[in-house]
Design a protein around this motif. Structure first.
Motif, PDB file in Angstrom:
ATOM      1  N   ASP A  86     -44.354 -31.374   1.628  1.00 52.19           N
ATOM      2  CA  ASP A  86     -45.311 -30.993   2.634  1.00 52.19           C
ATOM      3  C   ASP A  86     -45.139 -31.961   3.795  1.00 52.19           C
ATOM      4  OD1 ASP A  86     -47.609 -29.796   3.401  1.00 52.19           O
ATOM      5  OD2 ASP A  86     -48.578 -30.098   1.448  1.00 52.19           O
ATOM      6  N   PHE A  87     -44.552 -31.575   4.887  1.00 52.16           N
ATOM      7  CA  PHE A  87     -44.333 -32.592   5.934  1.00 52.16           C
ATOM      8  C   PHE A  87     -44.386 -32.058   7.362  1.00 52.16           C
ATOM      9  CE2 PHE A  87     -40.063 -31.453   7.337  1.00 52.16           C
ATOM     10  CZ  PHE A  87     -39.694 -30.576   6.335  1.00 52.16           C
ATOM     11  N   LEU A  88     -44.632 -30.742   7.509  1.00 53.06           N
ATOM     12  CA  LEU A  88     -44.601 -30.198   8.872  1.00 53.06           C
ATOM     13  C   LEU A  88     -46.006 -30.121   9.464  1.00 53.06           C
ATOM     14  CD1 LEU A  88     -41.965 -27.381   8.367  1.00 53.06           C
ATOM     15  CD2 LEU A  88     -41.713 -29.439   9.763  1.00 53.06           C
ATOM     16  N   PRO A  89     -46.107 -30.355  10.771  1.00 52.45           N
ATOM     17  CA  PRO A  89     -47.424 -30.275  11.415  1.00 52.45           C
ATOM     18  C   PRO A  89     -47.997 -28.860  11.287  1.00 52.45           C
ATOM     19  CG  PRO A  89     -45.779 -31.188  12.920  1.00 52.45           C
ATOM     20  CD  PRO A  89     -45.046 -30.680  11.735  1.00 52.45           C
ATOM     21  N   ARG A  90     -49.270 -28.790  11.114  1.00 50.06           N
ATOM     22  CA  ARG A  90     -49.916 -27.472  11.076  1.00 50.06           C
ATOM     23  C   ARG A  90     -51.010 -27.449  12.121  1.00 50.06           C
ATOM     24  NH1 ARG A  90     -48.421 -24.567   6.776  1.00 50.06           N
ATOM     25  NH2 ARG A  90     -47.333 -25.782   5.211  1.00 50.06           N
ATOM     26  N   SER A 123     -42.775 -22.436   8.472  1.00 54.03           N
ATOM     27  CA  SER A 123     -43.004 -23.805   8.003  1.00 54.03           C
ATOM     28  C   SER A 123     -43.058 -23.825   6.485  1.00 54.03           C
ATOM     29  CB  SER A 123     -44.324 -24.356   8.532  1.00 54.03           C
ATOM     30  OG  SER A 123     -44.404 -24.109   9.903  1.00 54.03           O
ATOM     31  N   GLU A 136     -40.711 -26.065   4.041  1.00 51.94           N
ATOM     32  CA  GLU A 136     -41.293 -27.052   3.129  1.00 51.94           C
ATOM     33  C   GLU A 136     -40.920 -26.742   1.684  1.00 51.94           C
ATOM     34  OE1 GLU A 136     -45.133 -28.778   5.497  1.00 51.94           O
ATOM     35  OE2 GLU A 136     -45.418 -26.952   4.325  1.00 51.94           O
ATOM     36  N   ARG A 188     -45.183 -36.125   9.110  1.00 49.54           N
ATOM     37  CA  ARG A 188     -45.850 -35.066   9.886  1.00 49.54           C
ATOM     38  C   ARG A 188     -46.421 -35.651  11.180  1.00 49.54           C
ATOM     39  NH1 ARG A 188     -49.938 -32.882   6.314  1.00 49.54           N
ATOM     40  NH2 ARG A 188     -48.262 -31.521   5.691  1.00 49.54           N
ATOM     41  N   HIS A 189     -47.092 -36.795  11.044  1.00 48.97           N
ATOM     42  CA  HIS A 189     -47.715 -37.430  12.191  1.00 48.97           C
ATOM     43  C   HIS A 189     -46.646 -37.799  13.242  1.00 48.97           C
ATOM     44  CE1 HIS A 189     -50.724 -39.667  14.345  1.00 48.97           C
ATOM     45  NE2 HIS A 189     -49.907 -40.709  14.393  1.00 48.97           N
ATOM     46  N   GLN A 206     -45.413 -34.886  15.247  1.00 43.12           N
ATOM     47  CA  GLN A 206     -46.374 -34.542  16.302  1.00 43.12           C
ATOM     48  C   GLN A 206     -46.256 -35.498  17.490  1.00 43.12           C
ATOM     49  OE1 GLN A 206     -49.734 -34.536  13.758  1.00 43.12           O
ATOM     50  NE2 GLN A 206     -50.112 -32.347  14.001  1.00 43.12           N
TER      51      GLN A 206
END
Ligand SMILES: Nc1nc2c(ncn2[C@@H]2O[C@H](COP(=O)(O)OP(=O)(O)OP(=O)(O)O)[C@@H](O)[C@H]2O)c(=O)[nH]1
Length: 593
Positions: free
Chosen positions: A62-66, A52, A56, A108-109, A112
């Motif tokens: 910064d846009f990926l789910p963690r 990830s 990014e 990101r949301h 998910q």
């Protein structure tokens, strides 16, 4: 030829169109051939290897789910489009075409949410990709597919099978010859144990489509370095290894800006005593450019084969569409036309069977040439006209009264008895021909391509044709009268003596022989006339009369297609549209300057 980036854009557009149609890589669907022909970059790595972070960093956002556990549970097709300096960055999902995201937290949301929409909250994985496009001045034109991280153990809430499922899914992408593998391994782990390298080695043993990326260089033990890996001595690949320094967990926690992190990474290599000499070929920005150039050149090389695949598929689909036939029209007139067209096609084939061109009609002649003569030969006239029988019949008919010229009643009975025998072979011929015709109807229905899609009409035509054949047969049997007339009674006078009866027998016998010879010709003529000719001329006449009285609704019932077939036509039409659009896209890019 096309400008740099326009080729990647072209593949992006085709990939998106493929996904809309359910054609995506990694799925086991039957339609993945076009997707598979398109070059793409798949990102693979073990959990926490820094996948990830690399993505990014390439995006500069910064846009990926963690989170803990397996966060990436569907492939993410990330399409990067470089825009003019100073223009606003935004993101768009294929599944939300009208919405522009400028807030990357919302991106990101949505990733998910969209993951859960297909996989549910079960934490299962799914091969159906999410398509995300990012438009930014800080990116290069590039498409990357982020895949779930390879893992060794399932975490709580995830089924045991997930470890294998992930590997199977990742493998289904990377084993395709058009897939460029971005294999991510952390530098603070022995490269020999890297999940990414293990898989890449299996599917790309020569290393020609694998790019090795080494993350976490800053986390290596003091006094050690990764030069053996980066300089290709530990594991040799055709392309040079790229070292990366991503944001640490504490950078992430402090929300260190990605562009700032890129600069820090740049400084890290520029000032590193170990890697300074490699500085210009290290870092995420360099990696992005390298991949973009490589992808571009691979696409350029593949265009001719993609074009020929597309042309071939268009030909195949067009012939399939011809074969499947047009969709059913909505108005009754057109429906009636379709029914008639199909009926005529059936009749044409049926006639070809009878007239030649298709086999089977010759069996009618087999009946006349073999079956009928053989049956006639077997008739028991010898017994019927034996001296004993003639004596008995004549005596019974005429009694003791002497007849003046000839025993008329006796003759009459002997002849009637003999003629009755002809009925059997005659009817057997009618039945045999009837059977042949029925069989030809069955064959013709099976051979009528146009009928294949309409099971109900098939049954209707079969019923109408068989009903007509029954009718022709029955009418013929009715017409079949007494085939002969009376013989010329012989005036033979040797009354009551054996010679007298023998003469009567022989007279009747020669008359019967004549009748038999005539019947050998007249039965076939009658059968052909009443059954075969009628079948050829008016097999469906009544059916046509009934059709004329039917309403739209009834016609539609006759034309009810097999739903599976309708679905196939729909799918083929959509695929045809996709391939044609893809061909247009390629044409426009190939001719652009
Ligand atoms: N110091 C440092 N930390 C890194 C580096 N790369 C990744 N990390 C950290 O390692 C952790 C895992 O990184 P991710 O990028 O989330 O790894 P991933 O492979 O995407 O992990 P999963 O999505 O869980 O499979 C995070 O805490 C990162 O901050 C690096 O180059 N240096």
């Amino acid at each position: 030829m096309a400008t740099m980036g326009s080729l990647i854009g072209l593949v992006n557009r085709i990939q998106r169109a493929c996904t809309v149609l359910g054609d995506y890589g990694g799925g086991d669907n039957a339609f993945s051939s076009l997707w598979e022909a398109l070059p793409s970059v798949a990102v693979v790595g073990g959990q926490s290897s820094g996948k990830s972070s690399v993505l990014e960093s390439i995006v500069g956002r910064d846009f990926l789910p963690r989170g803990s556990g397996i966060v990436t549970r569907r492939p993410l097709v990330l399409q990067l489009h470089k825009t003019d300096e100073g223009s606003q960055e935004y993101a768009e999902f294929l599944h939300l075409p009208k919405r522009r995201f400028t807030d990357f937290g919302a991106v990101r949301h949505e990733i998910q949410e969209e993951t859960d929409r297909i996989t549910g909250k079960t934490k299962q994985i799914s091969p159906v990709p999410i398509h995300l496009s990012i438009y930014s001045p800080n990116v290069v034109n590039l498409t990357l597919i982020d895949l779930p991280g390879l893992t060794k153990v399932a975490v709580e809430g995830q089924p045991e099978s997930i470890v294998q499922d992930i590997e199977t899914m990742v493998r289904s992408y990377v084993e395709k010859p058009n897939c460029i593998i971005l294999a991510i391994s952390p530098a603070n782990q022995d490269i020999a144990t890297s999940d990414a390298i293990k898989l890449a080695r299996e599917v790309d043993p020569s290393g020609e489509r694998t790019f090795g990326v080494l993350t976490k260089l800053d986390l290596m033990d003091k006094g050690t370095n990764a030069l053996d890996v980066l300089e290709g001595r530990s594991y040799r690949l055709q392309h040079p290894w790229v070292g990366i320094v991503n944001r640490s967990q504490s950078d992430i926690n402090k929300n260190v800006d990605m562009i700032v992190a890129r600069r820090k990474e740049h400084d890290y290599f520029a000032t590193s005593p170990d890697y300074g000499h490699l500085a210009s070929k290290m870092g995420s920005e360099y990696l992005a450019k390298l991949l973009s150039q490589h992808l571009e050149s691979v696409i350029r090389a593949r265009i001719p084969s993609i074009t020929s695949l597309i042309n071939k598929s268009i030909d195949e689909l067009e012939s399939e569409m011809d074969h499947l036939g047009r969709p059913i029209a909505l108005d009754a007139g057109a429906q009636l036309y379709t029914v008639l067209e199909v009926c005529r096609a059936f009749e044409r084939i049926f006639k070809e069977h009878l007239d030649g061109g298709r086999p089977g009609g010759d069996r009618v002649y087999g009946v006349f040439d073999n079956q009928l003569p053989a049956a006639l030969r077997k008739l028991p006239f010898d017994r019927h006209l034996s001296l004993q029988n003639v004596k008995r019949v004549v005596s019974e008919a005429d009694g003791y009264q002497p007849h003046l010229i000839a025993p008329e009643q006796g003759y009459r009975r002997l002849i009637e008895g003999a003629l009755n025998y002809f009925r059997g072979p005659a009817e057997a011929s009618v039945d045999a021909v009837h059977f042949v015709l029925k069989e030809l109807v069955r064959k013709s229905i099976a051979e009528t391509q146009e009928l294949k899609r309409f099971p109900t009409l098939q049954a209707d035509i079969a019923a109408a044709a068989n009903e007509a054949l029954e009718r022709f047969r029955d009418e013929e049997v009715d017409k079949e009268g007494n085939p002969g007339g009376n013989p010329q009674a012989t005036a033979a006078m040797d009354r009551y003596g054996e010679g007298h009866f023998r003469r009567i027998g022989s007279n009747v016998f020669s008359y019967i022989g004549m009748v038999s010879d005539t019947l050998k010709n007249t039965i076939p003529k009658a059968v052909v006339y009443c059954q075969v000719r009628e079948a050829k001329q008016s097999l469906l006449s009544r059916f046509y009369t009934q059709l004329g009285k039917k309403e739209g609704k009834q016609l539609l019932q006759m034309l009810d297609e097999d739903p599976a077939l309708m679905e196939r036509r729909r799918q083929s039409a959509k695929r045809l549209e996709l391939y044609k659009a893809a061909r247009d896209e390629i044409d426009s890019v190939s001719w652009a300057q």
